[in-house]
Design a protein around this motif. Structure first.
Motif, PDB file in Angstrom:
ATOM      1  N   TYR A 112      -3.779   6.425   1.566  1.00  0.00           N
ATOM      2  CA  TYR A 112      -4.945   6.657   2.455  1.00  0.00           C
ATOM      3  C   TYR A 112      -6.199   6.130   1.773  1.00  0.00           C
ATOM      4  CZ  TYR A 112      -6.188  10.827  -0.355  1.00  0.00           C
ATOM      5  OH  TYR A 112      -6.540  11.675  -1.366  1.00  0.00           O
ATOM      6  N   HIS A 113      -7.147   5.773   2.587  1.00  0.00           N
ATOM      7  CA  HIS A 113      -8.405   5.215   2.098  1.00  0.00           C
ATOM      8  C   HIS A 113      -9.231   6.338   1.470  1.00  0.00           C
ATOM      9  CE1 HIS A 113     -12.257   3.188   2.077  1.00  0.00           C
ATOM     10  NE2 HIS A 113     -11.719   2.077   2.542  1.00  0.00           N
ATOM     11  N   GLY A 114      -9.569   6.174   0.209  1.00  0.00           N
ATOM     12  CA  GLY A 114     -10.315   7.223  -0.484  1.00  0.00           C
ATOM     13  C   GLY A 114      -9.470   7.956  -1.511  1.00  0.00           C
ATOM     14  N   GLN A 115      -8.189   7.652  -1.524  1.00  0.00           N
ATOM     15  CA  GLN A 115      -7.270   8.304  -2.472  1.00  0.00           C
ATOM     16  C   GLN A 115      -7.706   8.044  -3.915  1.00  0.00           C
ATOM     17  OE1 GLN A 115      -2.975   7.350  -2.049  1.00  0.00           O
ATOM     18  NE2 GLN A 115      -3.030   7.034  -4.264  1.00  0.00           N
ATOM     19  N   PRO A 116      -7.651   9.048  -4.785  1.00  0.00           N
ATOM     20  CA  PRO A 116      -7.971   8.799  -6.188  1.00  0.00           C
ATOM     21  C   PRO A 116      -6.919   7.884  -6.806  1.00  0.00           C
ATOM     22  CG  PRO A 116      -7.498  11.129  -5.820  1.00  0.00           C
ATOM     23  CD  PRO A 116      -7.294  10.438  -4.520  1.00  0.00           C
ATOM     24  N   ILE A 117      -7.367   6.923  -7.606  1.00  0.00           N
ATOM     25  CA  ILE A 117      -6.415   5.998  -8.224  1.00  0.00           C
ATOM     26  C   ILE A 117      -6.550   5.959  -9.741  1.00  0.00           C
ATOM     27  CG2 ILE A 117      -6.031   4.498  -6.233  1.00  0.00           C
ATOM     28  CD1 ILE A 117      -8.240   2.677  -7.257  1.00  0.00           C
ATOM     29  N   ALA A 118      -7.653   6.473 -10.267  1.00  0.00           N
ATOM     30  CA  ALA A 118      -7.862   6.436 -11.716  1.00  0.00           C
ATOM     31  C   ALA A 118      -8.964   7.415 -12.093  1.00  0.00           C
ATOM     32  CB  ALA A 118      -8.257   5.029 -12.157  1.00  0.00           C
ATOM     33  N   LEU A 119      -9.075   7.627 -13.399  1.00  0.00           N
ATOM     34  CA  LEU A 119     -10.143   8.482 -13.923  1.00  0.00           C
ATOM     35  C   LEU A 119     -10.853   7.733 -15.038  1.00  0.00           C
ATOM     36  CD1 LEU A 119     -11.174  11.588 -13.775  1.00  0.00           C
ATOM     37  CD2 LEU A 119      -9.991  11.784 -15.973  1.00  0.00           C
ATOM     38  N   VAL A 346       0.430   9.500   9.841  1.00  0.00           N
ATOM     39  CA  VAL A 346      -0.780   8.670   9.768  1.00  0.00           C
ATOM     40  C   VAL A 346      -1.206   8.487   8.317  1.00  0.00           C
ATOM     41  CG1 VAL A 346      -1.611   9.448  12.022  1.00  0.00           C
ATOM     42  CG2 VAL A 346      -2.340  10.653   9.949  1.00  0.00           C
ATOM     43  N   HIS A 347      -1.986   7.465   8.088  1.00  0.00           N
ATOM     44  CA  HIS A 347      -2.541   7.234   6.758  1.00  0.00           C
ATOM     45  C   HIS A 347      -3.962   7.757   6.702  1.00  0.00           C
ATOM     46  CE1 HIS A 347       0.931   4.502   6.960  1.00  0.00           C
ATOM     47  NE2 HIS A 347       1.095   4.934   5.726  1.00  0.00           N
ATOM     48  N   ARG A 348      -4.031   9.060   6.638  1.00  0.00           N
ATOM     49  CA  ARG A 348      -5.285   9.788   6.467  1.00  0.00           C
ATOM     50  C   ARG A 348      -5.063  10.778   5.346  1.00  0.00           C
ATOM     51  NH1 ARG A 348      -7.455  11.746  12.461  1.00  0.00           N
ATOM     52  NH2 ARG A 348      -8.018   9.685  13.237  1.00  0.00           N
ATOM     53  N   HIS A 654     -10.602   6.097   6.946  1.00  0.00           N
ATOM     54  CA  HIS A 654     -11.402   6.812   5.940  1.00  0.00           C
ATOM     55  C   HIS A 654     -12.342   7.815   6.595  1.00  0.00           C
ATOM     56  CE1 HIS A 654     -15.110   4.328   6.441  1.00  0.00           C
ATOM     57  NE2 HIS A 654     -15.692   5.300   5.767  1.00  0.00           N
ATOM     58  N   ILE A 655     -12.666   8.837   5.843  1.00  0.00           N
ATOM     59  CA  ILE A 655     -13.541   9.873   6.386  1.00  0.00           C
ATOM     60  C   ILE A 655     -14.980   9.376   6.273  1.00  0.00           C
ATOM     61  CG2 ILE A 655     -14.352  12.247   6.151  1.00  0.00           C
ATOM     62  CD1 ILE A 655     -11.569  12.896   4.936  1.00  0.00           C
TER      63      ILE A 655
END
Lengths: 739, 171
Positions: A112-119, A346-348, A654-655
């Motif tokens: 989903y758009h906005g998903q965390p991918i790294a820190l 859905v991809h949300r 995306h939200i």
């Protein structure tokens, strides 16, 4: 010594009513209140640790695909930046509640758009945030992202357990004198607690110490363990104060795991505090719903058919689906019934529990439809509901544990002045404003969870209650202290409650309106064990022992507790185990909401002028904190009806409004004078005869507002929230109809 | 950059990254964590403090803009042993649940009552020049920059009215 109770059936003993201290039920102030009003209560994000560094999450800017490259080199050159972490154990979204199964790992796989991918980890917060914004990412995008539940490309599942049919619903609808068949929509919503999600992780030897914003610590401990591949015993979670949760903190969230991994890698304490947009976009949400409600009724307004179809959404592979029809099965009588439950993939952002999953949206839509039926029948909406209350649970024939809906309706109507309502819309006008009244039933399933607590009695006449229970604003500190004080005959000031630490006995945690009754019962059982030992020392049967103000009283003898204790402190554990009671009786909380609104005839603006709720929740443990919970629930109803909507971008899901300026929670000026009235009862099927109150208010209150708007101006809005644009379109139509 | 802030009558000499907000300076550098971060964008009011007697969202201000300023935070209003009248009133009316927005609510209310006393009008005031009164409508309007997701609003209004009435009685 542990006192166990398996909750298998009703308990008519009502032991708490025979106690002498007289503190239970009273509106005792919160024991932790003085800390909260002076800024001394320490929340997760307030925690500091020597050598602590800061992590900032990086979010995906695609909807579906894989991260191919994190271009870390440039940000690693920035001042203070220590690491860019893309560990495969990083999770994609929040976990569900009451499970030790962690949320899906592998943050590099974007769903989903906005998903965390790294820190990004840096010495200071400013450095970490700056670097996180500067980090560029390469992706391999996958086609086929579905961003909305009504997208024809969406895969739709029908979970077998959530479908049901009784009788011949189609034939019944065909034969009915009066029929309602309508589509309602509710919006995607955010829990939006005031405290953003945050974690501070520190490794001490091989053990992880985690301060985290969580509602249920024991299951979260299991989730963290599984996510990291370590043993639960090697994790200690602390959450003595939690700044609201509303479902979004039931399971662990991406920042929890990220902080733990970073702290391990850095060998330093790492704090990760979500920004407000991250807190709304990387945790969980309430699914939007599309609901088709069908009703058939005879001439006298008796329901013959109930149909409730729902379409909700979640990410592919997620088991949770908003249980929209949870209360539809038993709220009203009808011989012919059908429930259809569809889940669109859905991809949300993941969908999970938000305050009162199910009834919050399901009962709200259903109660709007009931109003339409009453209108069509020319029947008072209160009378219609009274006419359709079942005597036993429809379908199963199980008894209701207690049933106060009728009383909630009639008492609420009386207190509200319902008799002054005009039956027809557009009958009351004050200047530019149409004024109207509406009402709704309130219903929420009630349940208990396994819970343990420890109570210690000291020779100085004080008691200590210990459990890993959380207080997320719910009043746990107050009510657990009150239960112990009542059972042990101590003034409130002599009882201390310590919460929010997994080193303490595992409680139910906070959620699903089960916290007070479940963990409260564990405290009750521990106290019962202590009472038995005190009674033995006193030489009397436990039920005959009176404990009051630090003294034991029996048969004209009055002995200080310390004397009775024989010079040794006492300790006991209580353990509540859910048993067959839940299967033997249908247990629910009941109420009714009434609202008066003004609708501006020119602008379509809606103002809630007053609201009243009646609530039957069994024994009230603290009149003040229970009232606050009821108020909160009703005000969430205002938000659901009028303002709250997570807007998902149709292109990428995306939200769009992931902050508090654009996601509109009710503010002070949106909330009128509210009245709360409890119909105090004892539900024998509930341990301590007490049920939950945290969610009931939102389970229909929004419908009272929707229905009041129709009564005011004749406009039916079937898509929530009823923003001004929708009302205005209806007003224009209504004017045209009147010619 | 070097910044001197007087927070709750105590002088703090701080060496700060110029990007540091007043909120983060108070919380992370002066160590006063009673002031909360709810949104960091001036949307929720949890970070409300008083600067030179006026309420502001401390997250919307850089610390370097406040060199020499006097800041009052929730810790400066009262202690658990000696609550300010508003703190006591919030406790009495259950003007909070989770408590996270509460320091901001109380700082905001403290300054807001002074604004009413000074006769500042609001959106709901009848006139622009008449005396302002701490009515329910005025309080609700003037406190709408402080969000409370637990939705303790009716109790917050009750607390502020209680404290305002007590002050009237004492005056």
């Amino acid at each position: 010594m542990t006192r166990e109770m398996t909750h298998d059936g009703p308990d008519a003993d009502h032991r708490l009513d025979g106690m002498a201290q007289g503190v239970l039920g009273r509106g005792e102030p919160r024991p932790e209140g003085a800390l909260k009003v002076t800024g001394r209560a320490v929340y997760t994000g307030d925690q500091q640790a020597p050598g602590m560094v800061h992590g900032a999450l990086v979010r995906a800017t695609i909807t579906r695909g894989r991260v191919t490259t994190l271009n870390s080199a440039t940000v690693l050159e920035m001042p203070g930046v220590l690491a860019v972490i893309d560990d495969p154990r990083l999770v994609r979204f929040s976990g569900q509640g009451a499970t030790t199964k962690p949320p899906k790992a592998d943050a590099a796989g974007v769903v989903y758009h906005g998903q965390p991918i790294a820190l990004v980890v840096a010495e200071t917060l400013e450095q970490a945030r700056h670097a996180a914004l500067r980090l560029t990412v390469d992706y391999a995008e996958e086609p086929g992202a579905v961003t909305g539940p009504e997208d024809p490309a969406a895969e739709v599942e029908l979970p077998q357990k959530k479908q049901s049919e009784t009788g011949a619903p189609d034939a019944a609808l065909e034969a009915a004198d009066t029929v309602i068949d309508r589509i309602y929509r509710t919006a995607s919503m955010s829990s939006a607690p005031m405290e953003p999600h945050a974690s501070l992780a520190e490794w001490q030897g091989g053990k992880l110490v985690l301060h985290s914003t969580l509602q249920m610590l024991a299951s979260a401990q299991g989730q963290v363990a599984a996510a990291l591949g370590i043993e639960p015993e090697d994790i200690r979670i602390l959450a003595p104060h939690v700044g609201g949760g509303f479902g979004s903190k039931l399971g662990i969230s991406p920042e929890t795991v990220a902080a733990a991994i970073a702290a391990q890698q850095m060998r330093r304490p790492v704090s990760v505090v979500c920004t407000r947009p991250q807190s709304m976009e990387t945790t969980s949400r309430r699914s939007e719903t599309l609901q088709r409600i069908q009703m058939g009724a005879d001439d006298e307004g008796r329901l013959t058919m109930i149909g409730h179809e729902a379409l909700v959404s979640n990410l592919p592979g997620q088991k949770f689906s908003e249980p929209v029809q949870q209360a539809t099965h038993f709220t009203y009588e009808a011989a012919h019934r059908r429930v259809v439950h569809r889940v669109a993939r859905v991809h949300r952002l993941v969908a999970a529990s938000v305050r009162a999953p199910g009834e919050a949206v399901g009962a709200t839509a259903f109660e709007c439809a009931m109003d339409e039926l009453a209108d069509k029948l020319g029947l008072c909406p209160v009378a219609l509901r009274l006419r359709n209350i079942p005597k036993v649970e429809p379908g199963t024939g199980r008894p209701f544990s207690s049933h106060k809906l009728a009383e909630a309706l009639t008492e609420g109507a009386r207190r509200f002045g319902w008799e002054h309502r005009h039956a027809s819309p557009r009958a009351r006008r004050e200047g530019e404003w149409w004024i109207g009244m509406g009402m709704s039933s309130l219903v929420r399933v009630n349940t208990v969870m396994e819970a343990k607590a420890r109570v210690s009695l000291s020779l100085d006449g004080t008691a200590l209650v210990e459990t890993d229970m959380t207080d997320i604003g719910t009043g746990s500190y107050a009510i657990l202290s009150q239960i112990a004080a009542e059972m042990l005959g101590l003034p409130m000031g002599s009882v201390e409650t310590v919460l929010g630490d997994t080193d303490l006995p595992a409680s139910s945690g906070s959620g699903g309106s089960f916290g007070a009754a479940s963990t409260g019962s564990a405290v009750y059982l521990a106290c019962l064990e202590l009472r038995s030992r005190l009674a033995e020392a006193m030489g009397c049967p436990e039920p005959e022992l009176t404990l009051k103000d630090g003294h034991a009283i029996h048969d004209n003898r009055k002995v200080p507790l310390s004397t009775l204790m024989g010079g040794a402190a006492m300790q006991a554990e209580g353990h509540l185990i859910p048993g067959e009671a839940e299967d033997k009786a249908r247990q629910a909380t009941w109420g009714a909401a009434f609202a008066e609104v003004g609708v501006n005839a020119i602008t379509g603006e809606i103002r809630v002028r007053r609201m009243l709720g009646t609530f039957a929740i069994g024994r009230v443990l603290n009149a003040q904190t229970a009232r606050s919970q009821a108020l909160g629930g009703m005000i969430w109803g205002i938000g659901m009806a009028l303002t709250e909507e997570l807007v998902h971008d149709a292109r990428d899901g995306h939200i769009v409004n992931r902050d508090l300026a654009e996601y509109h929670v009710p503010v002070n000026a949106d909330v009128p004078a509210l009245e709360v009235h409890f119909l105090e009862e004892r539900d024998d099927w509930a341990p301590m005869q007490a049920k939950g109150i945290g969610e009931l208010g939102i389970c229909g209150a929004g419908a009272a507002i929707v229905n009041a708007v129709h009564n005011a101006c004749g406009v039916r809005v079937r898509s929530l929230p009823m923003t001004v644009d929708k009302v205005l379109a209806g007003l224009v139509e209504a004017e045209a109809d009147q010619g | 950059m070097h910044v001197t802030l007087t927070i709750n009558d105590t002088k703090h000499s701080l060496d700060l990254d110029p990007r540091t907000t007043l909120l983060d300076a108070i919380r992370s550098h002066a160590g006063l964590t009673g002031t909360k971060k709810g949104c960091d964008h001036g949307q929720c009011g949890a970070c409300t403090v008083m600067v030179n007697g006026r309420r502001i969202n401390s997250c919307l201000s850089l610390a370097v803009m406040h060199d020499g300023d006097a800041v009052t935070t929730i810790e400066g209003l009262g202690t658990p042993e000696a609550l300010s009248p508003l703190q006591a009133a919030f406790l009495e009316t259950d003007g909070f649940q989770c408590g996270y927005c509460t320091p901001g609510q109380i700082c905001s209310a403290t300054a807001m009552l002074e604004e009413i006393r000074a006769g500042w009008p609001s959106h709901v005031s009848e006139t622009l020049d008449g005396p302002a009164l701490p009515t329910e409508a005025e309080i609700a309007e003037r406190m709408s920059g402080n969000l409370c997701r637990c939705s303790a609003y009716p109790n917050i209004v009750a607390a502020i009215r209680l404290a305002a009435a007590e002050r009237e009685d004492a005056a």
